[in-house]
Structures are given as structure tokens and as C-alpha cells.
Design an enzyme around this catalytic site. Structure first.
Site, PDB file in Angstrom:
ATOM      1  N   ASP A 147       0.946  -9.853  49.458  1.00  0.00           N
ATOM      2  CA  ASP A 147       0.728  -9.862  48.023  1.00  0.00           C
ATOM      3  C   ASP A 147       2.036  -9.747  47.243  1.00  0.00           C
ATOM      4  O   ASP A 147       2.252 -10.470  46.268  1.00  0.00           O
ATOM      5  CB  ASP A 147      -0.212  -8.707  47.646  1.00  0.00           C
ATOM      6  CG  ASP A 147      -0.449  -8.615  46.158  1.00  0.00           C
ATOM      7  OD1 ASP A 147      -1.449  -9.167  45.671  1.00  0.00           O
ATOM      8  OD2 ASP A 147       0.373  -7.979  45.456  1.00  0.00           O
ATOM      9  N   ALA A 179      -2.946 -10.362  43.680  1.00  0.00           N
ATOM     10  CA  ALA A 179      -3.099 -11.647  44.366  1.00  0.00           C
ATOM     11  C   ALA A 179      -4.132 -11.525  45.482  1.00  0.00           C
ATOM     12  O   ALA A 179      -4.969 -12.408  45.674  1.00  0.00           O
ATOM     13  CB  ALA A 179      -1.755 -12.123  44.921  1.00  0.00           C
ATOM     14  N   ASP A 180      -4.082 -10.429  46.211  1.00  0.00           N
ATOM     15  CA  ASP A 180      -5.083 -10.171  47.253  1.00  0.00           C
ATOM     16  C   ASP A 180      -6.480 -10.029  46.653  1.00  0.00           C
ATOM     17  O   ASP A 180      -7.449 -10.629  47.133  1.00  0.00           O
ATOM     18  CB  ASP A 180      -4.736  -8.892  48.004  1.00  0.00           C
ATOM     19  CG  ASP A 180      -3.872  -9.142  49.230  1.00  0.00           C
ATOM     20  OD1 ASP A 180      -4.131 -10.126  49.938  1.00  0.00           O
ATOM     21  OD2 ASP A 180      -2.952  -8.348  49.479  1.00  0.00           O
ATOM     22  N   LEU A 181      -6.596  -9.197  45.634  1.00  0.00           N
ATOM     23  CA  LEU A 181      -7.914  -8.924  45.057  1.00  0.00           C
ATOM     24  C   LEU A 181      -8.519 -10.173  44.425  1.00  0.00           C
ATOM     25  O   LEU A 181      -9.710 -10.458  44.599  1.00  0.00           O
ATOM     26  CB  LEU A 181      -7.807  -7.804  44.021  1.00  0.00           C
ATOM     27  CG  LEU A 181      -7.411  -6.429  44.581  1.00  0.00           C
ATOM     28  CD1 LEU A 181      -7.172  -5.442  43.445  1.00  0.00           C
ATOM     29  CD2 LEU A 181      -8.479  -5.898  45.514  1.00  0.00           C
ATOM     30  N   GLY A 184      -9.733 -12.442  47.083  1.00  0.00           N
ATOM     31  CA  GLY A 184     -11.032 -11.989  47.567  1.00  0.00           C
ATOM     32  C   GLY A 184     -12.160 -12.431  46.657  1.00  0.00           C
ATOM     33  O   GLY A 184     -13.236 -12.839  47.124  1.00  0.00           O
TER      34      GLY A 184
END
Length: 408
Positions: A147, A179-181, A184
Site C-alpha cells: 500500500d 489503497a488496500d482498503l 478490497g
């Protein structure tokens, strides 16, 4: 009532954040999510502590809070996918699954006969969601995805942080792994779209999700500002690049935020705080004028706000319907009455802590509400249950796999 995704079987081979976040959303919505983890160590984030959840006695457990934040509602199964017998277990699970989520580097699972082509041949209805840093194609496809790196490469850090000309200026990452969230979330949307498409086609498909793609897509208006002008937006600190006043102001005892979204709100704001002449100044009458004269109008407001404490300013501004609010820390945010009213803190008894709590889902469905079926699982908590009940293995078969450390 059952969840909106009741009956959907998900095989979650992902770890850390983007993939598990997607899997947790699907579990919240009623899907049966089986999380496959490495024997003995499990998901990397199981070791990302402190902090760790406290036990019933108030002592630290071995359950990392990071892991717990993104894995509720799942069943944990430990399988060594480097062992051919472990690979066969995963293939058997995939043969009966609707969705598979994985975030291995591009091509990695193919080495074990667990790539999209392998499992599509076994189960053509399977929706296979790959989450990587840079996708399955392109010059960076083989690179790992983190991220922090994606926030930097994807332009977000160039517009986050105080201006270089001010104290503390310079690029900053966002305080959570956005960016990760966001990946998802986009992966969840892609999976649900593929489930709907399957109703017509009868076929699953490959969802190719990349952190970098998501970061570029979610630059939103800032990317369009660049495309419209040819000038890369710069950091503005807490100010908004297109709206004024839309920023933090300092009062005599602290700071607060005003988000003045249109010209009528600006007139109401100025009247409420005792500066009606500011709204009639031709330099400030329209938002486009205020953007041009940002420094002048912001300085006039800031000088005024320093004369009184935060609470009276918020009270006056709220009374005229202009968006305003205090700057809460996380403890204060979770103590807001709105959190309780919206069920955004939920109790989910854990085997090691009956008073375990988590932040809840923001999804509110009238007919198929989110249900918190189970807390984040212990490592391998459901291995024998899944092998016995889902795969039909005998006790002797399971004992042999445990003895050989294919599962734990």
C-alpha cells in the site's frame, strides 16, 4: 432472515489486507467464507502486534488486533499448499466454491495447479478474484504490492500533506492503508457483478484487481483537474483544491473544520459568525473568486476564529446549516452518539474474550441485514470441521494429514 449472500461459498486464499477485507465484507453479507492459512504461522498479520486483544482476564492474548480487524465471520483452515496433498484439498474446496480470492504474486499459484486456468477447468462457474499490486499484465506485473509504495507511485502522496512552503510540509501517506482498503471494496463490487453475470451466462470469470489501478481510479477530481489543465495538483494540506473555505481553522482553544460547499452557505457562514461584510466583498462572492483569493479570505476567517473557543463557533455555524465539526481522535470518534445510533460498534464474543468488540459494517440493508456470525477465527480453528463436514474426510484421513503437517 438470511444474509444477502447466503448460500455463496467463498474460498479465501488471501492474506494481509485487501483480499481479507473483501472476504470480510462477503462474510458480513452472509457468504460462507473459508480462509486458507499457512500451517503454524497463518496470515502474516497474525504476527503484526502489539497491540493484541486482551483476554477475559485483561492479559494480552496472541491475537493481533490488525488480523482481527479484517477477518471476522470466516472459518480458518490451515493447509500447506506446497504439498501435493494440500493442493488437492484446495482444488476440492474450489470445485465446490462460488468465489475464490487470492493475492499471491502474478502466476505464483499456477505452480501448484491452483491458477485461474487450472481451477476454471475444474469448476467453470468459479469466480476467481486475483488481487495484486499491479495486475496480471504490464511492466510491473511481477512486482509485489504494498500500500505505501502504491500511495507513492499512484500520486496520492503528492496531494497529501502540508504544502512544502509551510512548517511540516512534504508528502504524507494516509493514516490507514487506503489503497488496500479501496481495492478490497472494488474487489467486492467486481465479485458481486460477476455473480450476477453468472446468472445469465452460467460461467464464472477472472477478476483481475490491482492496487495501483484502484489508486489511480480513486484520484477522482484531482486526476481530472490535471487532465483539464495539464498541471499536476500540489499538496494543499487540509484545504480543498476546488472549494473555499473548506479547511481547518484554529480557535482560541483548539481546531475545527468547515466544509462550505456553495455560495449560499458562505453567506450563511459569514452572517452566523458576525462577518457579513466578507460575503459581500466582490473578491469573495462566488466560490471561483474565493479560490483565486484563497489566502485573503482564509486569513480573514482565521483571524476572526482565534478570538473564541471551538464550541461556540461550532454551535453558531451548525445553527445555519453549514457543515462544521470538531477534529476527533479515534477514541472521541468512537464515542460519538452517532456511532451507537448506527450500530457501528458491535459485540462479537470471542473464545478468549467474551467482551470482544469491533467496528461494524456500514452496509445497512432493510430485508437482509448484515449479521456478525462469528469473531475472527483462531488459527486453524475450523480445519477438522471443514475437512470432515465439507470434504467428507474420515478421522483417519485427517489424522494422517495432521501427522504429516499438511494441515494443523
Amino acid at each position: 432472515m438470511t444474509g444477502a449472500l447466503a448460500g455463496i461459498r467463498v474460498l479465501d486464499l488471501s492474506r494481509v489486507l485487501a483480499g481479507p477485507w473483501c472476504g470480510q465484507i462477503l462474510a458480513d453479507l452472509g457468504a460462507d467464507v473459508v480462509k486458507v492459512e499457512r500451517p503454524r504461522t497463518g496470515d502474516d498479520t497474525r504476527g503484526w502486534g502489539p497491540p493484541y486483544m486482551a483476554t477475559e482476564d485483561g492479559e494480552p492474548s496472541d491475537q493481533a488486533s490488525y488480523y482481527q480487524s479484517t477477518n471476522r465471520g470466516k472459518r480458518s483452515v490451515t493447509i500447506d499448499i506446497t504439498d501435493p496433498r494440500g493442493q488437492e484439498l484446495v482444488r476440492t474446496l474450489a470445485a465446490n466454491a462460488d468465489v475464490l480470492i487470492e493475492n499471491y504474486k502474478s502466476g505464483s499459484l499456477g505452480k501448484y495447479g491452483l491458477g485461474y486456468a487450472d481451477l476454471n477447468a475444474l469448476n467453470p462457474r468459479l469466480i476467481y478474484c486475483s488481487i495484486t499490486g499491479f495486475g496480471q499484465t504490464g511492466p510491473r506485473a511481477a512486482e509485489p504490492g504494498y500500500d505505501f509504495i502504491v500511495q507513492a507511485l499512484g500520486g496520492l502522496m503528492s496531494i497529501t500533506g502540508e504544502r512544502d512552503s509551510r512548517p511540516g510540509g512534504g508528502p504524507q501517506k494516509v493514516g490507514v492503508a487506503v489503497a488496500d482498503l479501496m481495492t478490497g471494496l472494488y474487489a467486492t463490487i467486481a465479485i458481486q457483478a460477476a455473480l450476477i453475470a453468472r446468472q445469465t451466462s452460467g460461467r464464472g470469470q477472472h477478476c483481475d484487481m490491482a492496487l495501483f489501478d484502484v489508486q489511480v481510479a480513486t484520484l477522482g477530481n484531482q486526476a481530472m483537474n490535471y487532465l483539464a489543465t495539464g498541471r499536476a495538483p500540489a499538496r494543499q494540506g487540509n484545504a480543498h483544491v476546488n472549494i473555499v473555505p473548506y479547511q481547518v481553522f484554529d480557535a482560541s482553544d483548539g481546531s475545527f473544520v468547515i466544509a462550505c460547499g456553495n455560495d449560499s452557505q458562505f453567506v450563511a457562514l459569514c452572517a452566523a459568525i458576525g462577518l457579513p461584510e466578507l460575503a459581500s466583498d466582490p473578491r469573495f462572492k462566488r466560490n471561483c473568486d474565493r479560490v483565486v483569493h484563497r489566502e485573503l479570505v482564509s486569513a480573514a476567517l482565521q483571524d476572526h476564529f482565534r478570538r473564541a473557543p471551538v464550541a461556540p463557533w461550532i454551535s453558531k455555524i451548525e445553527a445555519v446549516g453549514v457543515p462544521v465539526g470538531p477534529i476527533n481522535d479515534i477514541a472521541q470518534a468512537l464515542a460519538e452518539p452517532q456511532v451507537a445510533a448506527r450500530d457501528m460498534l458491535v459485540a462479537i464474543p470471542h473464545p478468549q474474550n467474551p467482551d470482544f468488540r469491533m467496528t461494524g459494517s456500514p452496509i445497512k440493508l432493510s430485508d437482509t441485514p448484515v449479521a456478525y456470525a462469528a469473531p475472527p477465527p483462531l488459527l486453524g480453528q475450523h480445519t477438522q470441521e471443514v475437512l470432515r463436514n465439507d470434504l467428507g474426510l474420515s478421522d483417519s484421513d485427517i489424522a494422517a494429514l495432521i501427522a504429516d503437517q499438511v494441515v494443523t
